[in-house]
Design a protein around this motif. Structure first.
Motif, PDB file in Angstrom:
ATOM      1  N   LEU A  34       0.827  -1.211   0.000  1.00 28.95           N
ATOM      2  CA  LEU A  34       0.000   0.000   0.000  1.00 28.95           C
ATOM      3  C   LEU A  34       0.863   1.263   0.000  1.00 28.95           C
ATOM      4  O   LEU A  34       0.543   2.240  -0.673  1.00 28.95           O
ATOM      5  N   GLU A  35       1.959   1.244   0.744  1.00 28.50           N
ATOM      6  CA  GLU A  35       2.873   2.392   0.739  1.00 28.50           C
ATOM      7  C   GLU A  35       3.494   2.574  -0.641  1.00 28.50           C
ATOM      8  O   GLU A  35       3.661   3.697  -1.113  1.00 28.50           O
ATOM      9  N   ASP A  36       3.823   1.468  -1.308  1.00 28.78           N
ATOM     10  CA  ASP A  36       4.344   1.542  -2.675  1.00 28.78           C
ATOM     11  C   ASP A  36       3.316   2.184  -3.603  1.00 28.78           C
ATOM     12  O   ASP A  36       3.670   3.003  -4.460  1.00 28.78           O
ATOM     13  N   ILE A  37       2.055   1.816  -3.454  1.00 31.30           N
ATOM     14  CA  ILE A  37       0.988   2.391  -4.276  1.00 31.30           C
ATOM     15  C   ILE A  37       0.899   3.895  -4.040  1.00 31.30           C
ATOM     16  O   ILE A  37       0.814   4.695  -4.983  1.00 31.30           O
ATOM     17  N   ARG A  38       0.925   4.314  -2.753  1.00 31.41           N
ATOM     18  CA  ARG A  38       0.867   5.744  -2.439  1.00 31.41           C
ATOM     19  C   ARG A  38       2.050   6.482  -3.058  1.00 31.41           C
ATOM     20  O   ARG A  38       1.896   7.560  -3.647  1.00 31.41           O
ATOM     21  N   HIS A  39       3.233   5.896  -2.964  1.00 30.32           N
ATOM     22  CA  HIS A  39       4.429   6.517  -3.538  1.00 30.32           C
ATOM     23  C   HIS A  39       4.291   6.665  -5.055  1.00 30.32           C
ATOM     24  O   HIS A  39       4.582   7.725  -5.617  1.00 30.32           O
ATOM     25  N   LEU A  40       3.846   5.614  -5.709  1.00 27.88           N
ATOM     26  CA  LEU A  40       3.706   5.661  -7.166  1.00 27.88           C
ATOM     27  C   LEU A  40       2.636   6.652  -7.604  1.00 27.88           C
ATOM     28  O   LEU A  40       2.789   7.325  -8.628  1.00 27.88           O
ATOM     29  N   ARG A  41       1.550   6.787  -6.844  1.00 30.87           N
ATOM     30  CA  ARG A  41       0.530   7.783  -7.156  1.00 30.87           C
ATOM     31  C   ARG A  41       1.099   9.204  -7.032  1.00 30.87           C
ATOM     32  O   ARG A  41       0.807  10.063  -7.848  1.00 30.87           O
ATOM     33  N   ARG A  42       1.933   9.436  -6.005  1.00 34.71           N
ATOM     34  CA  ARG A  42       2.573  10.759  -5.863  1.00 34.71           C
ATOM     35  C   ARG A  42       3.504  11.015  -7.040  1.00 34.71           C
ATOM     36  O   ARG A  42       3.543  12.122  -7.589  1.00 34.71           O
ATOM     37  N   GLN A  43       4.271  10.010  -7.427  1.00 29.20           N
ATOM     38  CA  GLN A  43       5.168  10.157  -8.569  1.00 29.20           C
ATOM     39  C   GLN A  43       4.389  10.445  -9.853  1.00 29.20           C
ATOM     40  O   GLN A  43       4.807  11.266 -10.670  1.00 29.20           O
ATOM     41  N   LEU A  44       3.266   9.769 -10.038  1.00 31.66           N
ATOM     42  CA  LEU A  44       2.423   9.988 -11.206  1.00 31.66           C
ATOM     43  C   LEU A  44       1.868  11.405 -11.212  1.00 31.66           C
ATOM     44  O   LEU A  44       1.832  12.064 -12.255  1.00 31.66           O
ATOM     45  N   ALA A  45       1.449  11.896 -10.048  1.00 35.73           N
ATOM     46  CA  ALA A  45       0.932  13.264  -9.958  1.00 35.73           C
ATOM     47  C   ALA A  45       2.024  14.272 -10.303  1.00 35.73           C
ATOM     48  O   ALA A  45       1.770  15.260 -11.002  1.00 35.73           O
ATOM     49  N   LEU A  46       3.254  14.038  -9.830  1.00 37.36           N
ATOM     50  CA  LEU A  46       4.362  14.931 -10.166  1.00 37.36           C
ATOM     51  C   LEU A  46       4.656  14.912 -11.663  1.00 37.36           C
ATOM     52  O   LEU A  46       4.875  15.956 -12.280  1.00 37.36           O
ATOM     53  N   ALA A  47       4.667  13.728 -12.241  1.00 31.15           N
ATOM     54  CA  ALA A  47       4.923  13.603 -13.681  1.00 31.15           C
ATOM     55  C   ALA A  47       3.828  14.291 -14.478  1.00 31.15           C
ATOM     56  O   ALA A  47       4.110  14.959 -15.480  1.00 31.15           O
TER      57      ALA A  47
END
Length: 66
Positions: A34-47
């Motif tokens: 779940l933490e990995d998912i949150r991290h990837l969503r933040r990265q996607l938002a930044l991109a």
């Protein structure tokens, strides 16, 4: 060839490796994923914020994995 949904692409062996990494603690394994998912969503938002529409030819990220 049809594209496989993520759930079909995950092998039983991968599940076992994730649980083994957490020494059998399934709650810890889920927390990590779940933490990995949150991290990837933040990265996607930044991109998404850094990309121009022309660069992606109209593509927009899908945060729900549809």
């Amino acid at each position: 060839m049809r594209e496989q949904p993520i759930s079909e692409a995950v092998e039983n062996d991968e599940r076992a490796k994730v649980i083994a990494y957490h020494r059998g603690d399934t709650h810890a394994a889920i927390d990590t994923l779940l933490e990995d998912i949150r991290h990837l969503r933040r990265q996607l938002a930044l991109a998404e914020g850094a990309m121009s529409r022309g660069m992606t030819r109209g593509w927009l990220p899908d945060y729900d994995g549809r």
